[in-house]
Write an enzyme that holds these catalytic residues in place. Structure first.
Site, PDB file in Angstrom:
ATOM      1  N   GLY A  33     -29.846 -32.631  32.552  1.00  0.00           N
ATOM      2  CA  GLY A  33     -29.651 -31.998  31.244  1.00  0.00           C
ATOM      3  C   GLY A  33     -28.568 -32.753  30.484  1.00  0.00           C
ATOM      4  O   GLY A  33     -27.870 -33.604  31.051  1.00  0.00           O
ATOM      5  N   LEU A  34     -28.435 -32.400  29.231  1.00  0.00           N
ATOM      6  CA  LEU A  34     -27.455 -33.063  28.369  1.00  0.00           C
ATOM      7  C   LEU A  34     -26.036 -32.849  28.889  1.00  0.00           C
ATOM      8  O   LEU A  34     -25.778 -31.908  29.645  1.00  0.00           O
ATOM      9  CB  LEU A  34     -27.551 -32.485  26.947  1.00  0.00           C
ATOM     10  CG  LEU A  34     -28.855 -32.751  26.183  1.00  0.00           C
ATOM     11  CD1 LEU A  34     -28.911 -31.864  24.937  1.00  0.00           C
ATOM     12  CD2 LEU A  34     -28.954 -34.222  25.795  1.00  0.00           C
ATOM     13  N   SER A  37     -24.426 -29.301  29.119  1.00  0.00           N
ATOM     14  CA  SER A  37     -25.503 -28.301  29.212  1.00  0.00           C
ATOM     15  C   SER A  37     -25.176 -27.240  30.265  1.00  0.00           C
ATOM     16  O   SER A  37     -25.645 -26.103  30.172  1.00  0.00           O
ATOM     17  CB  SER A  37     -26.848 -28.976  29.524  1.00  0.00           C
ATOM     18  OG  SER A  37     -26.772 -29.703  30.728  1.00  0.00           O
ATOM     19  N   GLY A  38     -24.382 -27.628  31.281  1.00  0.00           N
ATOM     20  CA  GLY A  38     -24.007 -26.649  32.315  1.00  0.00           C
ATOM     21  C   GLY A  38     -24.399 -27.078  33.730  1.00  0.00           C
ATOM     22  O   GLY A  38     -24.361 -26.262  34.647  1.00  0.00           O
ATOM     23  N   LYS A  39     -24.734 -28.342  33.917  1.00  0.00           N
ATOM     24  CA  LYS A  39     -25.161 -28.820  35.244  1.00  0.00           C
ATOM     25  C   LYS A  39     -24.084 -28.559  36.307  1.00  0.00           C
ATOM     26  O   LYS A  39     -24.352 -27.946  37.334  1.00  0.00           O
ATOM     27  CB  LYS A  39     -25.475 -30.329  35.195  1.00  0.00           C
ATOM     28  CG  LYS A  39     -26.576 -30.713  34.235  1.00  0.00           C
ATOM     29  CD  LYS A  39     -26.809 -32.223  34.234  1.00  0.00           C
ATOM     30  CE  LYS A  39     -25.648 -33.043  33.709  1.00  0.00           C
ATOM     31  NZ  LYS A  39     -25.273 -32.777  32.307  1.00  0.00           N
ATOM     32  N   SER A 107     -28.957 -37.905  34.040  1.00  0.00           N
ATOM     33  CA  SER A 107     -30.227 -38.569  34.403  1.00  0.00           C
ATOM     34  C   SER A 107     -31.280 -38.389  33.299  1.00  0.00           C
ATOM     35  O   SER A 107     -32.278 -37.688  33.495  1.00  0.00           O
ATOM     36  CB  SER A 107     -30.752 -38.082  35.754  1.00  0.00           C
ATOM     37  OG  SER A 107     -30.683 -36.689  35.918  1.00  0.00           O
TER      38      SER A 107
HETATM   39  P1  ADP Z   1     -22.423 -30.655  32.372  1.00  0.00           P
HETATM   40  O1  ADP Z   1     -22.096 -30.728  33.838  1.00  0.00           O
HETATM   41  O2  ADP Z   1     -23.875 -30.432  32.112  1.00  0.00           O
HETATM   42  O3  ADP Z   1     -21.863 -31.784  31.573  1.00  0.00           O
HETATM   43  P2  ADP Z   1     -20.471 -28.538  32.363  1.00  0.00           P
HETATM   44  O4  ADP Z   1     -20.934 -27.639  33.472  1.00  0.00           O
HETATM   45  O5  ADP Z   1     -19.354 -29.491  32.669  1.00  0.00           O
HETATM   46  O6  ADP Z   1     -21.736 -29.331  31.798  1.00  0.00           O
HETATM   47  O7  ADP Z   1     -20.020 -27.690  31.104  1.00  0.00           O
HETATM   48  C1  ADP Z   1     -20.790 -26.612  30.594  1.00  0.00           C
HETATM   49  C2  ADP Z   1     -19.869 -25.683  29.811  1.00  0.00           C
HETATM   50  O8  ADP Z   1     -20.666 -24.624  29.250  1.00  0.00           O
HETATM   51  C3  ADP Z   1     -18.794 -25.027  30.677  1.00  0.00           C
HETATM   52  O9  ADP Z   1     -17.609 -24.961  29.938  1.00  0.00           O
HETATM   53  C4  ADP Z   1     -19.392 -23.636  30.926  1.00  0.00           C
HETATM   54  O10 ADP Z   1     -18.395 -22.664  31.143  1.00  0.00           O
HETATM   55  C5  ADP Z   1     -20.131 -23.359  29.617  1.00  0.00           C
HETATM   56  N1  ADP Z   1     -21.242 -22.391  29.730  1.00  0.00           N
HETATM   57  C6  ADP Z   1     -21.431 -21.325  28.922  1.00  0.00           C
HETATM   58  N2  ADP Z   1     -22.520 -20.636  29.272  1.00  0.00           N
HETATM   59  C7  ADP Z   1     -23.053 -21.260  30.336  1.00  0.00           C
HETATM   60  C8  ADP Z   1     -24.185 -20.996  31.168  1.00  0.00           C
HETATM   61  N3  ADP Z   1     -25.010 -19.966  30.966  1.00  0.00           N
HETATM   62  N4  ADP Z   1     -24.444 -21.868  32.164  1.00  0.00           N
HETATM   63  C9  ADP Z   1     -23.638 -22.933  32.372  1.00  0.00           C
HETATM   64  N5  ADP Z   1     -22.547 -23.224  31.630  1.00  0.00           N
HETATM   65  C10 ADP Z   1     -22.236 -22.390  30.621  1.00  0.00           C
END
Ligand code: ADP
Length: 207
Positions: A33-34, A37-39, A107
């Site tokens: 995911g972007l 995105s929340g990965k 990815s």
């Molecule tokens: P990535 O790893 O995709 O770059 P991150 O996990 O580091 O993304 O960051 C995602 C951000 O979005 C975090 O600050 C997290 O707290 C926030 N967030 C808000 N809602 C959600 C959700 N439903 N699932 C995952 N992250 C979330």
């Protein structure tokens, strides 16, 4: 080194023997995911829950891998492909060891995810699409990277000036603008129980 002189050594303790000691069926949960995105957040939540249940896991996270194994790699297209290839190979070794592996890397290219998938058995690779609209990722901007990319300080940033090829048929799709972190993690655990990777009552995780 002359490659033809390298011969595959058969090992006495096989993958099957290793798995027989564990109460789980190994696989890779490949989060894509972007940025933002929340990965990482969801992969961490899933790993924590699995750990509580006594499941043996390992989480490979993008930035951490670039500090060690892949610290010699930059962000050119060739280096991005090599980054993912190495992660795929390491994940494969962990699957061979019997673990449930979680990987959290943008990815963005289908072809790279396909390479990772091709290294293990078909049912050992679960694509987890963290489906968060770009506008929300950019608003969250947890590492300030979108701001830098918009200012031109980072080039080839996925979603801004480099494409993200969304999975077409992911095994698990999580819309983080509709489900909170816990609900997203529960959906992954539900899938793992339903398809026999771990034991448990899937109804405990039904949303
Ligand atoms: P990535 O790893 O995709 O770059 P991150 O996990 O580091 O993304 O960051 C995602 C951000 O979005 C975090 O600050 C997290 O707290 C926030 N967030 C808000 N809602 C959600 C959700 N439903 N699932 C995952 N992250 C979330």
């Amino acid at each position: 080194m002359e490659k033809s002189n390298i011969v595959w050594q058969n090992q006495h303790v096989t993958k099957e023997k290793r798995i027989s000691l564990l109460n789980q069926k190994p696989c890779i949960l490949w989060f894509t995911g972007l940025s933002g995105s929340g990965k990482s957040t969801i992969a961490n939540a899933v790993e924590e829950e699995l750990h509580k249940k006594g499941i043996k896991t390992y989480l490979l996270d993008g930035d951490n891998v670039r500090h060690g194994l892949n610290k010699d790699l930059g962000f050119t297209e060739m280096e991005r492909v090599e980054n993912i290839r190495r992660i795929g190979e390491v994940s494969k070794l962990f699957v061979d060891a019997g673990l449930i592996v979680l990987t959290a890397f943008i990815s963005p290219f289908k072809s790279d995810r396909q390479i990772a998938r091709s290294l293990v058995g078909y049912d050992e690779f679960l694509e987890v699409f963290i489906d968060t609209p770009l506008s929300i990722c950019e608003k969250r901007d947890p590492k300030g990277l979108y701001k830098k990319a918009r200012e031109g300080a980072i080039k080839n940033f996925t979603g801004i000036d480099s494409p993200y090829e969304a999975p077409v048929e992911p095994q698990i799709q999580l819309k983080t603008d509709e489900c909170d972190i816990q609900a997203c993690a529960d959906k992954v655990i539900f899938h793992l129980i339903k398809y026999g990777y771990i034991k448990g009552d899937e109804n405990d995780y039904a949303i």
